[in-house]
Design a protein around this motif. Structure first.
Motif, PDB file in Angstrom:
ATOM      1  N   LEU A  47       3.609   3.001   2.783  1.00  0.00           N
ATOM      2  CA  LEU A  47       4.996   3.394   2.488  1.00  0.00           C
ATOM      3  C   LEU A  47       5.260   4.849   2.879  1.00  0.00           C
ATOM      4  CD1 LEU A  47       5.719   1.695  -0.967  1.00  0.00           C
ATOM      5  CD2 LEU A  47       6.675   1.103   1.265  1.00  0.00           C
ATOM      6  N   GLN A  48       4.259   5.707   2.714  1.00  0.00           N
ATOM      7  CA  GLN A  48       4.431   7.110   3.087  1.00  0.00           C
ATOM      8  C   GLN A  48       4.513   7.291   4.596  1.00  0.00           C
ATOM      9  OE1 GLN A  48       1.209   9.202   1.226  1.00  0.00           O
ATOM     10  NE2 GLN A  48       1.966   8.860  -0.867  1.00  0.00           N
ATOM     11  N   ASP A 108       0.840  -1.200   0.000  1.00  0.00           N
ATOM     12  CA  ASP A 108       0.000   0.000   0.000  1.00  0.00           C
ATOM     13  C   ASP A 108       0.880   1.257   0.000  1.00  0.00           C
ATOM     14  OD1 ASP A 108      -1.744   2.122   0.869  1.00  0.00           O
ATOM     15  OD2 ASP A 108      -3.124   0.597   1.653  1.00  0.00           O
ATOM     16  N   THR A 109       0.663   2.165  -0.961  1.00  0.00           N
ATOM     17  CA  THR A 109       1.476   3.384  -1.010  1.00  0.00           C
ATOM     18  C   THR A 109       1.265   4.266   0.221  1.00  0.00           C
ATOM     19  OG1 THR A 109      -0.270   4.486  -2.288  1.00  0.00           O
ATOM     20  CG2 THR A 109       1.526   3.451  -3.530  1.00  0.00           C
ATOM     21  N   SER A 146      -7.119   1.837  -5.622  1.00  0.00           N
ATOM     22  CA  SER A 146      -6.521   0.555  -6.039  1.00  0.00           C
ATOM     23  C   SER A 146      -7.545  -0.371  -6.678  1.00  0.00           C
ATOM     24  CB  SER A 146      -5.904  -0.151  -4.828  1.00  0.00           C
ATOM     25  OG  SER A 146      -6.910  -0.513  -3.888  1.00  0.00           O
ATOM     26  N   PRO A 152       4.583  -0.911  -5.226  1.00  0.00           N
ATOM     27  CA  PRO A 152       3.547  -0.033  -4.670  1.00  0.00           C
ATOM     28  C   PRO A 152       2.206  -0.192  -5.399  1.00  0.00           C
ATOM     29  CG  PRO A 152       5.578   1.175  -5.128  1.00  0.00           C
ATOM     30  CD  PRO A 152       5.701  -0.151  -5.814  1.00  0.00           C
TER      31      PRO A 152
END
Length: 636
Positions: A292-293, A288-289, A328, A321
């Motif tokens: 990651l952030q 999941d982006t 998504s 990602p």
């Protein structure tokens, strides 16, 4: 409802077992009562007949009211309605008895309907949970024909009107159907009662009470035989039929751990390194982006983990990602997932790690279900909602053609691993949003868990670790129990879906706001809306509705988002279109779970639109006069 043991046993047999065994028990008890209480009952009948021949109008009127009352109260008292009906005809003649029987049957049918719908709260509370479930099971097959056919069958006549009320059978249609059916039943009693002689009234009444239900049920059985005969005749000229049948057993562990990508943590390795699989095992991960952030170090931790197990586990590429949230769940992202799987040479023996929130798990799960007709999947949920709900089930899918989850597949993961530490980096909004599913599963299935949530609402709102861990785990347990044991319908082939409580409105609210609302936030609004509707319709006590709304507000949910007030060009509330969308999703028949009380839900198959509009306005305008709690907290 206070029932004698024999009547309750008869009800269980009628609803769960054989209808004929129920009738046999009913007949045996009638005959037994005739031999045991012949003299006493005969004296009562003689007294009634003497009263009916008296010239005193008051006594005749009193007797008429007594007979009507006995027939009307048959739904809550063990009254032998067949005998009462025949005695009415014997005492008042063919026409007078007909009117008395018809009036009593109609009053009884409507009383049962109102009880089932919860309009008489005091009397409805007499119904046990078991009796609600029994009448509910009959209600799943209830139709106009069922109502007509069951009007003359002891025990099932009462159960059918209760079920009609529970599923909110259209009131006007119910009144018309049952009135016509009661007219026919009363006519049969009138015709038969006209031949009864005074000396033999009790014996013939007992015999008639046995014969009439046999006639009704025998007629229904004959219609069934004729239908089957017609079907056989219709298939005589068709080709021969081959039937295939097999069963598949699924097993997938749900592991709770912390620091899953610490090389010394064995949880993930134990799920991947199966002894019968050749080494090294090929693995592709999607992440999941949004995760990651909020946790940029996670990508490096994954690299170190697989590097430490390089002899057994082979990570084909760095974590790939995937857009966060509903972004998504699009056909374009699905095609990208397929392309990545194809480029890295995935086959049916490889593993995919889906790391992210519920939407990412849905999209990656759908890709795994359809690529090579099934690639091995391990879900690693990283949001509260995913850990206690979305990651537990077997559903996968994407949005398409403007509809939520239109395309999808039921595909269980090989394992689900919940790492509580992955939740610590989430924004507070996402931490709280996932608690909506905990409230949902508690309010429909577990009164004790709901009380626990009320007691720990402050700690949950602050996302204190101890309380949050327990809430997530208990919610996951209840979801898994429903899927694998209690519900017995993991692939949702039926229409009864208690876990969809609050979801018909939630899905529409998400799409109306272009997914501005988190799924959990929309579910909270949907639950509040349905609770207000249930209270207004008399199905749910006002105090229980207030408890649910108070808990949601205390956890920090806004129950009056602007999406709730959006209107179409014709002035209609757009969220109500969600009812029709939900009907289509279920295959044409509407089935909405509604609260009967905290911890118990029933399926409702008809929604009164005007009443739902009233409930909507109460929430959207913050002017729920019957819910005092929707004032100060809303203003904040």
């Amino acid at each position: 409802m206070k029932r004698s043991p024999w009547r309750q046993a008869s009800l269980c047999e009628g609803l769960i077992g054989s209808l004929w065994s129920s009738l046999a028990l009913f007949s045996a008890l009638l005959i037994l009562s005739f031999f045991l209480f012949d003299q006493q009952i005969q004296q009562l009948i003689t007294h009634l007949n003497l009263s009916s021949t008296t010239s005193e109008p008051f006594q005749k009127l009193l007797l008429a009211f007594l007979l009507i009352a006995l027939l009307a109260l048959d739904v809550i008292l063990p009254v032998p309605s067949s005998m009462v009906a025949l005695l009415a005809v014997a005492s008042f003649g063919g026409l007078g008895g007909y009117l008395l029987v018809f009036t009593g049957l109609c009053l009884g049918a409507n009383l049962g309907y109102w009880l089932g719908a919860g309009y008489f709260r005091l009397l409805s509370n007499w119904l046990s949970i078991k009796e609600w479930q029994q009448a509910g099971r009959l209600g799943k097959q209830l139709s106009t024909i069922s109502l007509i056919c069951l009007r003359g069958v002891p025990v099932l006549a009462e159960a059918s009107v209760l079920a009609a009320g529970m599923q909110h059978f259209p009131p006007k249609k119910f009144l018309l159907v049952t009135s016509l059916a009661n007219a026919g039943v009363a006519l049969v009693y009138s015709a038969l009662g006209s031949f009864i002689q005074e000396d033999d009234v009790l014996f013939l009444a007992v015999i008639a009470a046995i014969v009439l239900p046999i006639i009704f049920m025998g007629g229904a059985h004959l219609l069934k035989i004729l239908k089957l005969s017609y079907q056989k005749q219709a298939t005589r000229y068709s080709s021969e039929l081959l039937e295939g049948r097999f069963e598949i057993s699924y097993y997938y562990p749900i592991v709770f751990t912390e620091h899953i990508f610490d090389p010394v943590n064995p949880c993930l390795y134990q799920q991947l390194a199966q002894p019968l699989v050749e080494s090294p095992i090929k693995i592709l991960s999607f992440i999941d982006t949004g995760l990651l952030q909020s946790a940029p170090e996670l990508k490096y931790q994954i690299y170190l983990y697989f590097n430490s197990h390089a002899s057994t586990l082979h990570l084909l590429a760095d974590p790939i990602p995937v857009p966060a949230g509903e972004l998504s769940k699009t056909p374009e992202v699905l095609q990208q997932l397929y392309a990545q799987m194809l480029d890295h040479g995935l086959d049916r023996h490889c593993y995919v790690l889906a790391i992210g929130g519920g939407a990412v798990l849905d999209a990656v799960g759908y890709a795994c279900a359809t690529f090579h007709r099934g690639v091995r999947l391990i879900r690693i949920p990283t949001t509260v909602l995913a850990q206690n709900d979305a990651g537990i089930g077997v559903k996968n899918g994407i949005n398409a053609f403007g509809y939520k989850n239109l395309l999808g597949a039921f595909y269980p993961a090989n394992a689900v691993i919940n790492d509580f530490q992955l939740l610590s980096s989430l924004p507070r909004r996402d931490q709280i949003a996932g608690l909506a599913e905990a409230v949902k599963v508690a309010v429909i299935k577990d009164q004790v868990f709901f009380q626990w949530l009320e007691q720990h609402a402050d700690a949950l709102a602050a996302f204190e670790h101890e309380a949050s861990r327990y809430a997530i785990r208990r919610c996951a347990e209840l979801h898994l129990e429903h899927i694998t044991r209690t519900g017995g319908d993991p692939f949702e082939r039926g229409n009864g879906r208690p876990l969809d409580y609050g979801h018909w409105a939630a899905h529409k609210l998400e799409s109306l706001g272009q997914h501005r609302l988190r799924h959990g936030e929309a579910v909270a609004v949907g639950m509040a809306l349905d609770a207000v509707y249930s209270s207004l319709s008399g199905l749910l006590p006002k105090a229980d509705a207030e408890r649910l709304l108070r808990l949601l507000l205390k956890l920090g949910f806004c129950l009056s988002p602007p999406e709730l007030s959006l209107r179409d060009p014709q002035g209609g509330l757009q969220v109500l279109q969600g009812l029709e969308d939900f009907r289509q999703h279920l295959g044409g028949q509407l089935s909405i779970p509604m609260l009967h009380q905290i911890g118990t839900s029933v399926s409702v198959h008809h929604i009164e639109r005007s009443l739902m509009e009233q409930a909507l306005l109460q929430l959207s305008m913050n002017a729920a006069s019957d819910f005092s709690l929707l004032t100060e907290q809303y203003a904040k």
